[in-house]
Motif scaffolding. Structure first.
Motif, short mmCIF file in Angstrom:
data_model
loop_
_atom_site.label_atom_id
_atom_site.label_comp_id
_atom_site.label_asym_id
_atom_site.label_seq_id
_atom_site.Cartn_x
_atom_site.Cartn_y
_atom_site.Cartn_z
N ILE A 33 0.85 -1.19 0.00
CA ILE A 33 0.00 0.00 0.00
C ILE A 33 0.88 1.23 0.00
O ILE A 33 1.79 1.34 0.83
CB ILE A 33 -0.93 0.03 1.22
CG1 ILE A 33 -1.83 -1.22 1.25
CG2 ILE A 33 -1.77 1.31 1.22
CD1 ILE A 33 -2.83 -1.30 0.12
N GLY A 34 0.62 2.11 -0.92
CA GLY A 34 1.39 3.33 -1.02
C GLY A 34 0.57 4.55 -0.66
O GLY A 34 -0.67 4.55 -0.75
N SER A 48 5.16 7.32 0.50
CA SER A 48 5.64 6.15 1.23
C SER A 48 4.97 4.90 0.68
O SER A 48 3.98 4.98 -0.04
CB SER A 48 5.37 6.26 2.73
OG SER A 48 3.98 6.14 2.98
N CYS A 49 5.53 3.77 1.06
CA CYS A 49 4.95 2.48 0.66
C CYS A 49 5.28 1.47 1.73
O CYS A 49 6.36 1.51 2.33
CB CYS A 49 5.51 2.04 -0.68
SG CYS A 49 4.78 0.52 -1.33
N ILE A 50 4.35 0.57 1.99
CA ILE A 50 4.59 -0.51 2.94
C ILE A 50 4.18 -1.83 2.32
O ILE A 50 3.10 -1.95 1.73
CB ILE A 50 3.85 -0.26 4.28
CG1 ILE A 50 4.17 -1.37 5.28
CG2 ILE A 50 2.34 -0.14 4.07
CD1 ILE A 50 3.73 -1.05 6.70
N SER A 51 5.07 -2.81 2.44
CA SER A 51 4.75 -4.16 1.98
C SER A 51 4.00 -4.85 3.10
O SER A 51 4.51 -5.00 4.20
CB SER A 51 6.04 -4.92 1.66
OG SER A 51 5.77 -6.30 1.52
N SER A 56 8.23 -4.20 5.03
CA SER A 56 9.23 -3.26 4.51
C SER A 56 8.56 -1.93 4.15
O SER A 56 7.42 -1.91 3.68
CB SER A 56 9.91 -3.84 3.28
OG SER A 56 10.57 -5.03 3.59
N THR A 57 9.29 -0.86 4.37
CA THR A 57 8.77 0.47 4.08
C THR A 57 9.75 1.28 3.25
O THR A 57 10.97 1.04 3.30
CB THR A 57 8.45 1.24 5.38
OG1 THR A 57 9.64 1.29 6.18
CG2 THR A 57 7.33 0.57 6.16
N SER A 70 2.50 2.56 8.71
CA SER A 70 2.36 1.30 9.45
C SER A 70 1.04 0.66 9.06
O SER A 70 0.22 1.28 8.38
CB SER A 70 2.40 1.56 10.96
OG SER A 70 1.33 2.40 11.35
N SER A 71 0.84 -0.57 9.49
CA SER A 71 -0.42 -1.25 9.16
C SER A 71 -0.97 -2.00 10.36
O SER A 71 -0.22 -2.42 11.24
CB SER A 71 -0.21 -2.21 7.99
OG SER A 71 0.67 -3.25 8.35
#
Length: 124
Positions: A33-34, A48-51, A56-57, A70-71
């Motif tokens: 998600i970006g 930003s992006c988070i896997s 990973s960010t 964060s998620s």
């Protein structure tokens, strides 16, 4: 597939906001998600992006050290905590689903679904 961004508002320079991106209609863990932003008259910029699978960010240089993504697995929600806000952070912020996690995460072409955007205004 739906992405619902929220949390924008008006804040003074130096203040903080937390944006939320609530996702539904797909297996959340399978995607990255970006966050992007677009200021008036400017191109959309990757923030930003988070896997979701690895945690990973990545961050744009302009926000490193000030923004954190964060998620929350249980809520299918990704957050963007924005601290030490500057007037130049003023923009509409969008969250988006990436087809895959890429080292070119900042390019909109990698994203297939977008939220509706939430406006962040930072006053000087």
């Amino acid at each position: 597939v739906q992405l619902q961004a929220s949390g924008g508002g008006l804040v003074q320079a130096g203040g903080s906001l937390r944006l939320s991106c609530a996702a539904s209609g797909f297996t959340f863990d399978d995607y990255a998600i970006g966050w992007f932003r677009q200021a008036p008259g400017k191109e959309r910029e990757g923030v930003s992006c988070i896997s979701r699978s690895t945690g990973s960010t990545n961050y744009a240089d302009s926000v490193k050290g000030r923004f954190t993504t964060s998620s929350d697995n249980a809520k299918n929600t990704v957050y963007l905590q924005m601290n030490s806000l500057k007037p130049e952070d003023t923009a509409v912020y969008y969250c988006a689903r990436a087809r895959m996690y890429s080292n070119r995460w900042y390019e909109p072409i990698w994203y297939d679904y977008w939220g509706q955007g939430t406006l962040v205004t930072v006053s000087s």
